[in-house]
Scaffold this motif. Structure first.
Motif, short mmCIF file in Angstrom:
data_model
loop_
_atom_site.label_atom_id
_atom_site.label_comp_id
_atom_site.label_asym_id
_atom_site.label_seq_id
_atom_site.Cartn_x
_atom_site.Cartn_y
_atom_site.Cartn_z
N VAL A 57 6.84 1.67 -4.18
CA VAL A 57 6.19 2.77 -4.87
C VAL A 57 6.48 4.07 -4.13
O VAL A 57 6.29 4.15 -2.92
N ILE A 58 6.95 5.08 -4.88
CA ILE A 58 7.16 6.42 -4.33
C ILE A 58 5.99 7.28 -4.77
O ILE A 58 5.68 7.37 -5.97
N THR A 59 5.32 7.90 -3.83
CA THR A 59 4.17 8.73 -4.12
C THR A 59 4.28 10.05 -3.36
O THR A 59 5.22 10.27 -2.61
N GLY A 60 3.30 10.93 -3.57
CA GLY A 60 3.32 12.23 -2.93
C GLY A 60 2.74 13.30 -3.83
O GLY A 60 2.42 13.04 -4.99
N PRO A 61 2.58 14.51 -3.32
CA PRO A 61 1.97 15.59 -4.12
C PRO A 61 2.82 15.98 -5.31
O PRO A 61 4.04 15.78 -5.32
N ASN A 62 2.17 16.55 -6.32
CA ASN A 62 2.89 17.06 -7.48
C ASN A 62 3.91 18.12 -7.04
O ASN A 62 3.64 18.92 -6.15
N LEU A 83 -0.32 1.37 -5.80
CA LEU A 83 0.05 1.37 -4.38
C LEU A 83 -0.39 0.09 -3.68
O LEU A 83 0.29 -0.42 -2.79
N GLU A 84 -1.51 -0.46 -4.10
CA GLU A 84 -2.07 -1.65 -3.45
C GLU A 84 -1.24 -2.90 -3.66
O GLU A 84 -1.41 -3.87 -2.92
N ILE A 85 -0.36 -2.91 -4.66
CA ILE A 85 0.44 -4.11 -4.89
C ILE A 85 1.91 -3.91 -4.46
O ILE A 85 2.74 -4.77 -4.71
N ALA A 86 2.18 -2.78 -3.83
CA ALA A 86 3.55 -2.50 -3.37
C ALA A 86 3.89 -3.30 -2.12
O ALA A 86 3.02 -3.63 -1.32
N ASP A 87 5.18 -3.61 -1.97
CA ASP A 87 5.67 -4.14 -0.70
C ASP A 87 5.87 -2.99 0.28
O ASP A 87 5.54 -3.10 1.46
N THR A 121 5.80 -0.26 5.21
CA THR A 121 5.11 -1.29 4.44
C THR A 121 3.79 -0.75 3.90
O THR A 121 3.26 0.26 4.39
N ARG A 122 3.25 -1.45 2.91
CA ARG A 122 1.94 -1.06 2.37
C ARG A 122 0.89 -1.03 3.49
O ARG A 122 0.06 -0.11 3.54
N GLU A 123 0.93 -2.02 4.36
CA GLU A 123 -0.06 -2.10 5.42
C GLU A 123 0.03 -0.91 6.38
O GLU A 123 -0.98 -0.47 6.94
N GLU A 124 1.24 -0.39 6.56
CA GLU A 124 1.44 0.75 7.46
C GLU A 124 1.03 2.07 6.81
O GLU A 124 0.40 2.93 7.46
N ILE A 125 1.40 2.25 5.55
CA ILE A 125 1.28 3.57 4.91
C ILE A 125 -0.02 3.77 4.14
O ILE A 125 -0.62 4.85 4.18
N LEU A 126 -0.50 2.74 3.45
CA LEU A 126 -1.65 2.92 2.57
C LEU A 126 -2.90 3.42 3.29
O LEU A 126 -3.58 4.33 2.78
#
Length: 244
Positions: free
Chosen positions: A35-40, A200-204, A219-224
């Protein structure tokens, strides 16, 4: 595997050229849900379009399974094994759902096989298989039909640009279930542009893009925990809130 090497992109404005992407380098490994995320305005959707070939980078290289696809057009990239789902799915007046799934699969699927793809995205096949892909369908229905076509294509990389855009909460909950199932069963990589915590919660892996650059990737565990504001680590991503 998808490799982006030093990708830059800008648009011309009255005051000069505005940089949208600034030397992005990113690798999406095989069989990953990313998943790629970030501000608009950070360049996420632009990056998705560059991956598909809808936009062409000003500089940099794109490799897919080791092959340089930087100058390939959309059709060639689709044939190479990349699928793309738009923020707002296209409506096709006069085209039935069955026809659309067969076009995606590039073969004359049986009605039963086409219905199976609709069932995978939580739609009652007999209610949809002969409907036109037009304004009579809701945003959530269109999203799930589009995902069904992506499943029918069965490509090595599937890119979704903000699949939650423009749909109601009930439809979103159904989309989450579809993506959870895709994560468990799909052979190939899934890349989603999204702000939504549930996705985001189901991303690798999660990639954070801000100001046209990769701010974080792990990883999700690192970034979320950082982007939800629950980590004491420095540099937390405060653009994101749980109630988004």
């Amino acid at each position: 595997m998808l490799e982006l090497k030093n990708i830059s992109f800008g648009v011309s404005e009255s005051q000069g050229k505005k940089e949208i992407l600034k030397g992005i380098s990113l690798t999406i490994e095989d069989d990953k849900f990313v998943v790629i995320t970030g501000p608009n305005g950070g360049g996420k959707s632009t990056l998705a379009k560059i991956i598909m070939g809808i936009e062409k980078p000003d500089s940099g290289t794109i490799l897919f399974d080791g092959k340089d696809i930087t100058d390939m057009n959309v059709t060639d990239r689709a044939n190479a094994g990349i699928s793309f789902a738009f923020q707002q799915p296209v409506r096709f007046k006069g085209v039935q759902v069955l026809d659309l799934i067969r076009l995606a699969a590039k073969k004359q699927l049986s009605i039963a096989d086409a219905c199976a793809y609709l069932s995978e995205v939580g739609l009652c096949a007999k209610d949809y298989i002969n409907r036109e892909v037009n304004g009579s369908l809701s945003g959530g229905e269109l999203k799930r039909i589009e995902i069904a076509t992506v499943l029918a294509r069965g490509t090595k990389l599937s890119v979704f640009d903000e699949p939650e855009a423009g749909i109601d909460l009930w439809s979103f909950q159904n989309l989450i279930r579809v993506f959870e199932n895709m994560r468990e069963t799909t052979k190939g990589s899934i890349l989603i542009i999204s702000h939504q915590e549930r996705i985001l919660e189901i991303a690798d892996e999660i990639v954070v893009i801000s100001g046209g650059s990769v701010l974080k990737h792990g990883t999700r565990e690192e970034i979320l925990p950082e982007i939800l504001g629950t980590s004491s680590a420095q540099g937390g991503c405060e653009f994101y809130r749980r109630d988004n």
